[in-house]
Design an enzyme around this catalytic site. Structure first.
Site, PDB file in Angstrom:
ATOM      1  N   ASP A   1      -6.160  -7.732  14.293  1.00 45.40           N
ATOM      2  CA  ASP A   1      -5.498  -9.206  14.828  1.00 45.40           C
ATOM      3  C   ASP A   1      -6.227  -9.741  15.895  1.00 45.40           C
ATOM      4  O   ASP A   1      -6.680 -10.862  15.889  1.00 45.40           O
ATOM      5  CB  ASP A   1      -4.110  -9.251  14.875  1.00 45.40           C
TER       6      ASP A   1
ATOM      7  N   ASP B   1       0.813  -1.208   0.057  1.00 49.17           N
ATOM      8  CA  ASP B   1       0.147  -0.013   0.030  1.00 49.17           C
ATOM      9  C   ASP B   1       0.939   1.058   0.035  1.00 49.17           C
ATOM     10  O   ASP B   1       0.277   2.436   0.045  1.00 49.17           O
ATOM     11  CB  ASP B   1      -0.920   0.053   1.236  1.00 49.17           C
TER      12      ASP B   1
END
Length: 541
Positions: free
Chosen positions: A274, A121
């Protein structure tokens, strides 16, 4: 006390055994207003401290339940290994991606059952560097045959890391998905050490232990390493061995793709996607496994500002996840001890705002308690202090004993600094992060830079990734000065027993404040590090 003209015994009799003024103290409104919040904070901190002792107890009590990488309950046949997708999410990491790609391309696994996704990205030169490296390894480089490696670049960064991982899954072919952040260097055997544990159909994720490439780089990295060791030995070890929920750490782990799908996929409404996914997956019935004996080295932040950024992200993200997930956990059919452990895990960072309150109240409370009687302080305040503070030193020393059984005693030197840095020095930064999470504030966060600096004396060439400092270091210096004054007051009133505890506050605030200012000196007069993002991209942590 030791140099008193009449010795320690005379000092004790005149200061603590003299009952001339006994029973003269009377409660008043001011003292009540000071002591009630003081004791509330101390009791709450004591509960979290006792929880650390409990994790140590769970770790040793369930030691027989610890899985070993070379003893999986079942194994895949040699010709039936599952297809694995390795995902490498990155954002502006031009200084470390070469090390990562080289390590991943050297992983031992059949190439007809492996693919590597570089999920980039980046908005800087990392794009060019990463694309060229992918082309080199795809065509064969460094004496290796052509690698099954692919480059995927996004321009909108929707969802940040979670969005990049989700986008990679759209085209991934793997039944299993391994994830490594840009600052990690997985060893060649990593995939083969982990993959056979998925032969158990109920296993949805396997996490491995982080180790540290630059542990000996500086005093700061030594302290950081011990802090992380405590998490990866006793927290993960204690939770996983006792069968309660624990979390994927964002990297150095492997997922069953079906687990991600069943849990609702990657979501980006918290800063710790996460942990969020981990709890959702375990709530729908998937089992997690932690392999403490499988190591995956990573780079520690070498600057105080980078370390603060990491910790702030953790603090804010876990509170956000607590707000989102804990109601679901409490309504689930999970055992009560699993729910209780989830509560302690996800709300642990609430201790940082409490430390701010304690910092403000400590001096007046110390004065009031001394007038009330030192026996009361010994019977009430001291046990609370032992539960809330000494548990930290015990916790981290035990982790060092587990990892370095013949050299753990050398780490005793770092204990006061662990207390000062981890428990006190980070309170301003992390309190801000926690309060933003509690009140739903969306704020700009600086990303965590990695410099590929491993040895003492090496200098970083990545100044472009440094972040601005703001007012926080100055607040830390002011608080350090306040506690320096409390030390002077304690010494002048011969209240020597409180001095070591107060010195921890002085060192904690001054160390973090001064190091932040000194390490940020290169930013003055330039625009380096002014780039900010809505969310810190979680490279490493």
């Amino acid at each position: 006390m030791l140099v008193a003209p009449h010795g320690f015994g005379h000092y004790w009799k005149t200061h603590y055994a003299d009952k001339t003024f006994e029973h003269l103290y009377r409660w008043n409104t001011f003292d009540t207003c000071m002591l009630i919040p003081y004791f509330i904070v101390m009791v709450i901190l004591a509960f979290y401290g006792i929880h650390r002792y409990q994790l140590v107890w769970l770790y040793y009590k369930n030691k027989k339940n610890a899985p070993k990488w070379d003893e999986p309950p079942a194994r895949f046949a040699e010709g039936q290994l599952p297809f694995v997708t390795v995902q490498l999410p990155m954002f502006n990491e031009q200084f470390v991606i070469d090390r990562l790609m080289e390590a991943v391309c050297q992983l031992e696994y059949p190439r007809d059952r492996l693919e590597i996704q570089v999920l980039d990205d980046s908005t800087d030169e990392t794009q060019t560097v990463a694309r060229e490296m992918v082309e080199r390894y795809a065509s064969g480089a460094m004496g290796m045959p052509p690698q099954p490696i692919f480059y995927l670049h996004r321009t909108n960064r929707h969802g940040y890391k979670a969005g990049a991982l989700d986008k990679g899954l759209d085209v991934a072919r793997g039944e299993l998905v391994a994830i490594f952040d840009a600052d990690f260097v997985p060893p060649p055997r990593w995939l083969m050490q982990v993959v056979h544990h998925f032969a158990e159909p109920e296993i949805g994720m396997v996490q491995t232990r982080w180790t540290h490439l630059n542990r000996n780089y500086s005093f700061l990295t030594q302290v950081e390493a011990i802090l992380l060791d405590g998490h990866f030995v006793l927290e993960h070890g204690g939770r996983s061995r006792s069968g309660v929920f624990f979390n994927f750490n964002g990297t150095a782990g492997m997922w069953r793709r079906q687990t991600i799908t069943d849990a609702g996929g990657w979501q980006h409404d918290t800063l710790t996607e996460d942990t969020d996914l981990s709890y959702r997956a375990q709530l729908v019935g998937w089992k997690f496994k932690y392999l403490q004996d499988v190591e995956c080295p990573a780079e520690l932040p070498i600057e105080m500002t980078a370390f603060k950024t990491q910790q702030a992200r953790w603090a804010k993200g876990l509170i956000q996840t607590a707000k989102k997930i804990l109601p679901q956990v409490m309504k689930s059919d999970a055992p009560w001890h699993t729910k209780l452990e989830a509560w302690y895990h996800l709300t642990a960072n609430i201790s940082y705002p409490l430390m701010i309150i304690l910092s403000v109240l400590l001096m007046p409370a110390m004065i009031i308690r001394s007038w009330q009687g030192y026996l009361q302080m010994l019977l009430i305040d001291f046990p609370l202090f032992m539960a809330s503070t000494m548990s930290v030193s015990t916790f981290y020393l035990v982790s060092q004993k587990e990892l370095f059984p013949k050299a753990w005693h050398k780490r005793i030197f770092y204990v006061p600094f662990l207390l000062a840095l981890g428990g006190i020095g980070l309170t301003i930064t992390n309190t801000k992060a926690v309060m933003e999470a509690l009140f739903g504030v969306k704020s700009a966060f600086a990303r965590t830079p990695k410099y590929k600096v491993l040895k003492k004396g090496e200098k970083s060439q990545a100044k472009v990734y440094r972040k601005r400092l703001g007012i926080v270091p100055w607040i830390e210096l002011v608080l350090g000065a306040y506690f320096a004054w409390t030390v002077w007051y304690a010494v002048s009133t011969e209240n020597f027993f409180t001095v070591p505890f107060l010195l921890l506050f002085v060192f904690g605030y001054w160390y973090t404040g001064l190091l932040s200012l000194l390490q940020g000196r290169f930013e003055r007069g330039g625009s380096a590090g002014q780039e900010m993002h809505e969310k810190p991209y979680p490279i490493g942590i």
